[in-house]
Design a protein around this motif. Structure first.
Motif, mmCIF file in Angstrom:
data_model
loop_
_atom_site.group_PDB
_atom_site.id
_atom_site.type_symbol
_atom_site.label_atom_id
_atom_site.label_comp_id
_atom_site.label_asym_id
_atom_site.label_seq_id
_atom_site.Cartn_x
_atom_site.Cartn_y
_atom_site.Cartn_z
ATOM 1 N N MET A 49 37.582 32.867 78.260
ATOM 2 C CA MET A 49 37.168 32.373 76.953
ATOM 3 C C MET A 49 36.376 33.455 76.216
ATOM 4 S SD MET A 49 36.040 28.451 77.815
ATOM 5 C CE MET A 49 37.174 27.300 78.559
ATOM 6 N N THR A 50 36.528 33.506 74.920
ATOM 7 C CA THR A 50 35.900 34.566 74.140
ATOM 8 C C THR A 50 34.579 34.152 73.514
ATOM 9 O OG1 THR A 50 37.156 33.934 72.164
ATOM 10 C CG2 THR A 50 38.143 35.561 73.622
ATOM 11 N N GLY A 51 34.201 32.898 73.616
ATOM 12 C CA GLY A 51 32.947 32.447 73.024
ATOM 13 C C GLY A 51 33.158 31.805 71.673
ATOM 14 N N GLY A 52 32.097 31.249 71.124
ATOM 15 C CA GLY A 52 32.224 30.509 69.883
ATOM 16 C C GLY A 52 32.704 29.097 70.161
ATOM 17 N N PHE A 53 32.590 28.243 69.149
ATOM 18 C CA PHE A 53 32.916 26.828 69.321
ATOM 19 C C PHE A 53 33.846 26.361 68.205
ATOM 20 C CE2 PHE A 53 29.039 27.577 71.590
ATOM 21 C CZ PHE A 53 29.190 26.838 72.752
ATOM 22 N N LEU A 54 34.552 25.285 68.493
ATOM 23 C CA LEU A 54 35.464 24.667 67.534
ATOM 24 C C LEU A 54 34.989 23.257 67.240
ATOM 25 C CD1 LEU A 54 38.227 24.848 65.991
ATOM 26 C CD2 LEU A 54 39.252 23.779 68.021
ATOM 27 N N TYR A 55 34.800 22.949 65.970
ATOM 28 C CA TYR A 55 34.514 21.584 65.525
ATOM 29 C C TYR A 55 35.820 20.982 65.019
ATOM 30 C CZ TYR A 55 33.517 18.118 61.855
ATOM 31 O OH TYR A 55 33.545 17.016 61.042
ATOM 32 N N VAL A 56 36.251 19.903 65.635
ATOM 33 C CA VAL A 56 37.483 19.227 65.241
ATOM 34 C C VAL A 56 37.111 18.016 64.392
ATOM 35 C CG1 VAL A 56 39.513 17.979 66.060
ATOM 36 C CG2 VAL A 56 38.745 20.041 67.248
ATOM 37 N N CYS A 57 37.539 18.045 63.134
ATOM 38 C CA CYS A 57 37.181 17.024 62.160
ATOM 39 C C CYS A 57 38.260 15.952 62.096
ATOM 40 C CB CYS A 57 37.006 17.673 60.786
ATOM 41 S SG CYS A 57 36.905 16.477 59.445
ATOM 42 N N ALA A 58 37.844 14.688 62.246
ATOM 43 C CA ALA A 58 38.756 13.560 62.129
ATOM 44 C C ALA A 58 38.415 12.686 60.923
ATOM 45 C CB ALA A 58 38.716 12.726 63.410
ATOM 46 N N ARG A 59 37.647 13.226 59.995
ATOM 47 C CA ARG A 59 37.211 12.476 58.810
ATOM 48 C C ARG A 59 38.017 12.888 57.582
ATOM 49 N NH1 ARG A 59 32.512 9.752 59.736
ATOM 50 N NH2 ARG A 59 31.276 10.437 61.539
ATOM 51 N N PRO A 60 38.673 11.955 56.903
ATOM 52 C CA PRO A 60 39.384 12.294 55.665
ATOM 53 C C PRO A 60 38.449 12.697 54.531
ATOM 54 C CG PRO A 60 40.179 10.203 56.576
ATOM 55 C CD PRO A 60 38.916 10.561 57.312
ATOM 56 N N TYR A 89 37.958 29.486 72.575
ATOM 57 C CA TYR A 89 36.635 28.907 72.308
ATOM 58 C C TYR A 89 35.918 28.556 73.611
ATOM 59 C CZ TYR A 89 38.739 28.401 67.714
ATOM 60 O OH TYR A 89 39.373 28.657 66.518
ATOM 61 N N ALA A 90 34.621 28.736 73.599
ATOM 62 C CA ALA A 90 33.812 28.344 74.753
ATOM 63 C C ALA A 90 33.768 26.827 74.896
ATOM 64 C CB ALA A 90 32.398 28.898 74.619
ATOM 65 N N GLY A 91 33.839 26.120 73.790
ATOM 66 C CA GLY A 91 33.801 24.668 73.834
ATOM 67 C C GLY A 91 34.262 24.062 72.521
ATOM 68 N N VAL A 92 34.604 22.780 72.578
ATOM 69 C CA VAL A 92 35.106 22.044 71.418
ATOM 70 C C VAL A 92 34.303 20.764 71.263
ATOM 71 C CG1 VAL A 92 37.134 20.983 70.330
ATOM 72 C CG2 VAL A 92 37.431 22.924 71.907
ATOM 73 N N VAL A 93 33.897 20.446 70.039
ATOM 74 C CA VAL A 93 33.238 19.169 69.751
ATOM 75 C C VAL A 93 34.092 18.397 68.754
ATOM 76 C CG1 VAL A 93 30.881 19.859 70.286
ATOM 77 C CG2 VAL A 93 31.791 20.306 68.004
ATOM 78 N N VAL A 94 34.242 17.113 69.001
ATOM 79 C CA VAL A 94 35.065 16.244 68.165
ATOM 80 C C VAL A 94 34.155 15.263 67.441
ATOM 81 C CG1 VAL A 94 36.930 14.542 68.115
ATOM 82 C CG2 VAL A 94 37.005 16.441 69.764
#
Length: 242
Positions: free
Chosen positions: A1-12, A52-57
């Motif tokens: 993993m290269t680091g950094g994070f991903l925010y996954v948006c489920a809001r219109p 990504y190091a991690g993902v938040v939903v």
């Protein structure tokens, strides 16, 4: 993993999505450039999750129990299941929140029902014995306050998952599943003021009496929600160290 994070948006709602991204950024304790904003409502899940190091939903006004779902919602739920499957097998590290816990519960073969809603505001949550031993939840106080607002909930701990937190209104508040997936019914990311700002977007969405906005907002502002932020900080630190 290269680091950094991903925010996954489920809001219109774009304003709510941008504010939620900012809340996760602050909760994780990372810089703007270290939390990529991905709009899953309008774009499919990226294929390069391993970067990504991690993902938040984040949360959503969608519900797993909705009937008459649009093609966009069906695709979004399918993509969240793909992400959850990657976390279950250790291909990424992920935390699903609110609406997301329902998607994971269904994927695991559990039931999502309308029997465990919670109103808009602070709720007291208790760790289970397993929660106290969990690498993320174990840093929290045995009892803590978090913000909730949801119409559906997980009926029982789904197969293969470990219950980490509970309360009377919603017995499944958080669990761990697979190698590196955590799911919470409560919102770990917003401050009380950020939650009130989100309430303005969803004032007519049925989470609370719109005519009682000021009263509900005042109650929200009484909440001390530092503990859930510790959960995100620990998620970030351990993801980067992995």
């Amino acid at each position: 993993m290269t680091g950094g994070f991903l925010y996954v948006c489920a809001r219109p709602q774009r304003d709510a999505a941008t504010a939620e991204w900012a809340s996760f950024r602050d909760g994780l304790g990372v810089a703007d450039d270290d939390l990529v904003h991905h709009d899953l409502v309008r774009e499919p899940l990226p294929a390069d999750l391993g970067r990504y190091a991690g993902v938040v939903v984040g949360g959503s006004p969608f519900n797993v129990t909705d009937t008459g779902k649009t093609d966009a919602q069906l695709r979004l739920e399918h993509d969240l299941e793909t992400l959850a499957s990657a976390a279950l097998t250790g291909r990424t590290r992920a935390m699903f929140t609110c609406f997301g816990i329902g998607v994971v519960t269904r994927l695991l073969g559990g039931a999502v029902t309308l029997d465990h809603p919670e109103g808009t505001g602070p709720a007291e949550i208790a760790l289970t014995a397993e929660g106290m031993r969990d690498e993320l939840f174990g840093i929290l106080d045995p009892r803590f306050v978090a913000l909730t607002a949801h119409k559906e909930g997980t009926a029982a701990v789904p197969p293969g998952a470990t219950l980490l937190a509970s309360n009377e209104a919603c017995p499944v508040q958080a669990y761990r599943a697979g190698v590196s997936l955590w799911a919470t019914q409560f919102h770990p990311e917003p401050t009380a003021d950020a939650f009130v700002a989100r309430m303005t977007v969803y004032r007519a969405a049925g989470y609370f009496d719109a005519d009682a906005f000021d009263e509900v907002a005042a109650h929200v502002r009484t909440a001390s929600v530092e503990q859930p932020t510790l959960l995100l900080r620990t998620f970030a630190a351990q993801a980067l160290a992995a």
